[in-house]
Scaffold this motif. Structure first.
Motif, PDB file in Angstrom:
ATOM      1  N   VAL A 391       4.144 126.394 -11.202  1.00  0.00           N
ATOM      2  CA  VAL A 391       4.859 127.306 -12.087  1.00  0.00           C
ATOM      3  C   VAL A 391       3.893 127.955 -13.074  1.00  0.00           C
ATOM      4  O   VAL A 391       3.983 129.170 -13.347  1.00  0.00           O
ATOM      5  CB  VAL A 391       5.989 126.563 -12.825  1.00  0.00           C
ATOM      6  CG1 VAL A 391       6.568 127.421 -13.948  1.00  0.00           C
ATOM      7  CG2 VAL A 391       7.091 126.179 -11.841  1.00  0.00           C
ATOM      8  N   ASP A 392       2.955 127.171 -13.602  1.00  0.00           N
ATOM      9  CA  ASP A 392       1.959 127.743 -14.508  1.00  0.00           C
ATOM     10  C   ASP A 392       1.158 128.842 -13.809  1.00  0.00           C
ATOM     11  O   ASP A 392       0.868 129.891 -14.399  1.00  0.00           O
ATOM     12  CB  ASP A 392       1.014 126.647 -15.008  1.00  0.00           C
ATOM     13  CG  ASP A 392       1.676 125.720 -16.021  1.00  0.00           C
ATOM     14  OD1 ASP A 392       2.734 126.090 -16.550  1.00  0.00           O
ATOM     15  OD2 ASP A 392       1.129 124.623 -16.254  1.00  0.00           O
ATOM     16  N   THR A 395       3.383 132.053 -13.414  1.00  0.00           N
ATOM     17  CA  THR A 395       3.642 132.829 -14.627  1.00  0.00           C
ATOM     18  C   THR A 395       2.426 133.642 -15.069  1.00  0.00           C
ATOM     19  O   THR A 395       2.580 134.614 -15.828  1.00  0.00           O
ATOM     20  CB  THR A 395       4.080 131.908 -15.779  1.00  0.00           C
ATOM     21  OG1 THR A 395       3.070 130.911 -16.007  1.00  0.00           O
ATOM     22  CG2 THR A 395       5.397 131.236 -15.458  1.00  0.00           C
ATOM     23  N   THR A 396       1.235 133.270 -14.613  1.00  0.00           N
ATOM     24  CA  THR A 396       0.033 134.030 -14.975  1.00  0.00           C
ATOM     25  C   THR A 396      -0.418 134.976 -13.867  1.00  0.00           C
ATOM     26  O   THR A 396      -1.477 135.593 -13.983  1.00  0.00           O
ATOM     27  CB  THR A 396      -1.120 133.067 -15.324  1.00  0.00           C
ATOM     28  OG1 THR A 396      -1.389 132.197 -14.210  1.00  0.00           O
ATOM     29  CG2 THR A 396      -0.773 132.227 -16.544  1.00  0.00           C
ATOM     30  N   THR A 401       4.799 137.913 -10.379  1.00  0.00           N
ATOM     31  CA  THR A 401       5.900 138.096 -11.324  1.00  0.00           C
ATOM     32  C   THR A 401       6.510 139.487 -11.173  1.00  0.00           C
ATOM     33  O   THR A 401       7.740 139.651 -11.285  1.00  0.00           O
ATOM     34  CB  THR A 401       5.437 137.862 -12.771  1.00  0.00           C
ATOM     35  OG1 THR A 401       4.326 138.725 -13.070  1.00  0.00           O
ATOM     36  CG2 THR A 401       5.022 136.410 -12.978  1.00  0.00           C
ATOM     37  N   ALA A 412      11.410 136.549 -13.056  1.00  0.00           N
ATOM     38  CA  ALA A 412      10.280 135.627 -12.933  1.00  0.00           C
ATOM     39  C   ALA A 412      10.310 134.574 -14.039  1.00  0.00           C
ATOM     40  O   ALA A 412      10.107 133.379 -13.782  1.00  0.00           O
ATOM     41  CB  ALA A 412       8.966 136.400 -12.941  1.00  0.00           C
ATOM     42  N   ASP A 413      10.569 135.000 -15.269  1.00  0.00           N
ATOM     43  CA  ASP A 413      10.629 134.048 -16.383  1.00  0.00           C
ATOM     44  C   ASP A 413      11.794 133.078 -16.209  1.00  0.00           C
ATOM     45  O   ASP A 413      11.671 131.877 -16.484  1.00  0.00           O
ATOM     46  CB  ASP A 413      10.784 134.803 -17.713  1.00  0.00           C
ATOM     47  CG  ASP A 413       9.491 135.470 -18.158  1.00  0.00           C
ATOM     48  OD1 ASP A 413       8.419 135.123 -17.611  1.00  0.00           O
ATOM     49  OD2 ASP A 413       9.556 136.347 -19.037  1.00  0.00           O
ATOM     50  N   ALA A 416      10.863 130.598 -13.469  1.00  0.00           N
ATOM     51  CA  ALA A 416       9.842 129.663 -13.945  1.00  0.00           C
ATOM     52  C   ALA A 416      10.446 128.645 -14.910  1.00  0.00           C
ATOM     53  O   ALA A 416      10.107 127.450 -14.861  1.00  0.00           O
ATOM     54  CB  ALA A 416       8.710 130.431 -14.614  1.00  0.00           C
ATOM     55  N   THR A 417      11.340 129.090 -15.775  1.00  0.00           N
ATOM     56  CA  THR A 417      11.973 128.170 -16.717  1.00  0.00           C
ATOM     57  C   THR A 417      12.815 127.132 -16.004  1.00  0.00           C
ATOM     58  O   THR A 417      12.770 125.928 -16.325  1.00  0.00           O
ATOM     59  CB  THR A 417      12.844 128.954 -17.717  1.00  0.00           C
ATOM     60  OG1 THR A 417      12.004 129.841 -18.473  1.00  0.00           O
ATOM     61  CG2 THR A 417      13.576 128.020 -18.665  1.00  0.00           C
TER      62      THR A 417
END
Length: 442
Positions: A391-392, A395-396, A401, A412-413, A416-417
């Motif tokens: 997930v990290d 997100t980058t 994303t 995407a957020d 990921a959450t």
């Protein structure tokens, strides 16, 4: 892989008839209006044939928050499932008079940005603007299990105990009724089922069908999971797509075979490495570059990393990649190149959402094409060891994303959450391993 450009007469005729007319012609009494959320949950309502006309015009309402991972709160407007008539699938082998149709969720008249099928369709449309078509094949692996007298999860076939059960003729024959019912269903739908076998773990099977355009293949993966599960239940078994239900056994994959086409011509064959074209090599380079972030989609559960992180299994091989590598006809690689027509992406597991998996793979590959990346040793040699690490990485990764947010922002957020929350929910659970190791250790 070869290209079949022919159109069956029944496909032409089907396109000229309404969904209701097709259902009535097939003796269908109920239509299963189905879609999946971001986590692959199959959501559906049964529509009687008498109401199919209005369903085709107006769709079918769902309380979005109740769906789960679809980006809604309790007070939000309904999610309205609009049917895709091209996905109409009669399923008399599951229930007499039943058919299934895949739907595109909408909210207030617009395609819903959190819907996986909508995301994939948007990215495929963008590729078509470049005169590119993604074709895909999928290998569906799963376990057939039951519970023993003590409540333990065990293979449904009590005789399936060999240390090297892969391709075992007797084990496959004992599951003849199930495997052949699934195969017959696939072939009755024109999928081209060509293989059904016992896989590397006790109780594990794989059933294969011909490749097609990416959306059709994703729909078929979801349909196959439904059919396999229902037919297994009818015989007192559970078909599980959990990636690794047994710690000492091989896990289940969803291997994806990918290729690009333009106006009916395959674009992967060429004169470069492994017989591939420059475009193909750059597409592969994109897959390698974005592999860490893609893994949050290809391996979407905590359990997924018990599969890719396995060092050994009872059979002696894990058949899942630990490193981000590529090569020829070698099943230990992240990207296997069996021939010049395709690449096999082997990192996906049986829990992967096929719409999202193909969406991120297409975006990653085309980024490699656009940037003219060289197929060299990848910058990130290891796959993420846990869901949280994946997930990290997601997100980058701006390309991935953007792919998830292709219809609108926030997806995407949100994804990921939810996946981070899933990891920490597991991480804060006290289990038997901890009690065994620590209860009297200090």
């Amino acid at each position: 892989m070869t290209m079949d450009t022919s159109t069956r007469p029944d496909e032409v005729a089907a396109g000229e008839r309404s969904l209701a007319a097709r259902a009535r012609a097939d003796g269908v009494r109920f239509l299963l209006a189905l879609f999946v959320n971001l986590e692959g949950k199959q959501c559906a309502k049964l529509v009687p044939v008498e109401a199919v006309d209005s369903f085709e015009r107006e769709g079918l309402g769902f309380a979005g928050f109740a769906i789960g991972a679809i980006g809604q709160q309790p007070g939000d407007p309904d999610v309205v499932a609009m049917p895709d008539p091209a996905s109409y699938t009669p399923l008399p082998s599951v229930r007499e008079g039943l058919a299934l149709v895949h739907c595109d969720p909408h909210v207030e008249g617009e395609p819903w940005r959190y819907a996986p099928r909508v995301i994939l369709k948007s990215l495929l449309a963008q590729a078509r603007q470049r005169q590119l078509e993604l074709k895909a094949g999928a290998e569906i692996e799963y376990f057939l299990v039951t519970r023993d007298a003590e409540g333990r999860l065990v293979p449904a076939d009590g005789r399936d105990t060999a240390p090297h059960p892969c391709y075992d003729a007797r084990s496959a024959t004992r599951m003849y009724d199930h495997l052949t019912r699934v195969s017959t269903t696939m072939n009755s739908l024109g999928w081209g089922n060509y293989s059904n076998d016992h896989e590397d773990a006790n109780g594990q099977f794989e059933q294969n069908f011909a490749y097609a355009d990416a959306l059709t293949t994703a729909d078929r993966v979801i349909t196959a999971r439904y059919v396999i599960s229902m037919l297994a239940e009818q015989q007192g078994m559970t078909a599980t797509f959990m990636p690794k239900p047994f710690a000492d056994q091989t896990g289940s994959g969803l291997h994806l075979h990918l290729s690009l086409w333009r106006e009916g011509s395959a674009l992967f064959p060429g004169t470069g490495t492994h017989g591939l074209s420059d475009l193909a090599l750059r597409f592969l380079a994109g897959l390698l570059e974005h592999a860490p972030g893609m893994q949050a989609v290809l391996g979407p559960t905590v359990n997924s990393y018990k599969r890719t992180g396995a060092i050994s299994t009872r059979s002696g091989a894990t058949w899942s990649p630990r490193q981000i590598t590529y090569g020829g006809n070698d099943r230990t690689h992240y990207l296997r190149i069996p021939d010049e027509h395709r690449v096999e992406l082997r990192a996906g597991d049986s829990a992967a959402n096929p719409y999202l998996a193909l969406a991120v793979a297409l975006s990653a590959g085309l980024d490699g094409v656009d940037r003219e990346l060289d197929l060299a040793d990848p910058c990130h040699p290891e796959l993420p060891p846990t869901l949280l690490h994946a997930v990290d990485a997601l997100t980058t990764d701006a390309v991935l994303t953007a792919a998830l947010d292709t219809v609108g922002p926030g997806v995407a957020d949100y994804y990921a959450t939810r996946k981070s929350d899933e990891f920490f929910a597991w991480h804060t659970t006290v289990n038997d391993w901890e009690r065994d190791h620590y209860l009297t250790a200090f």
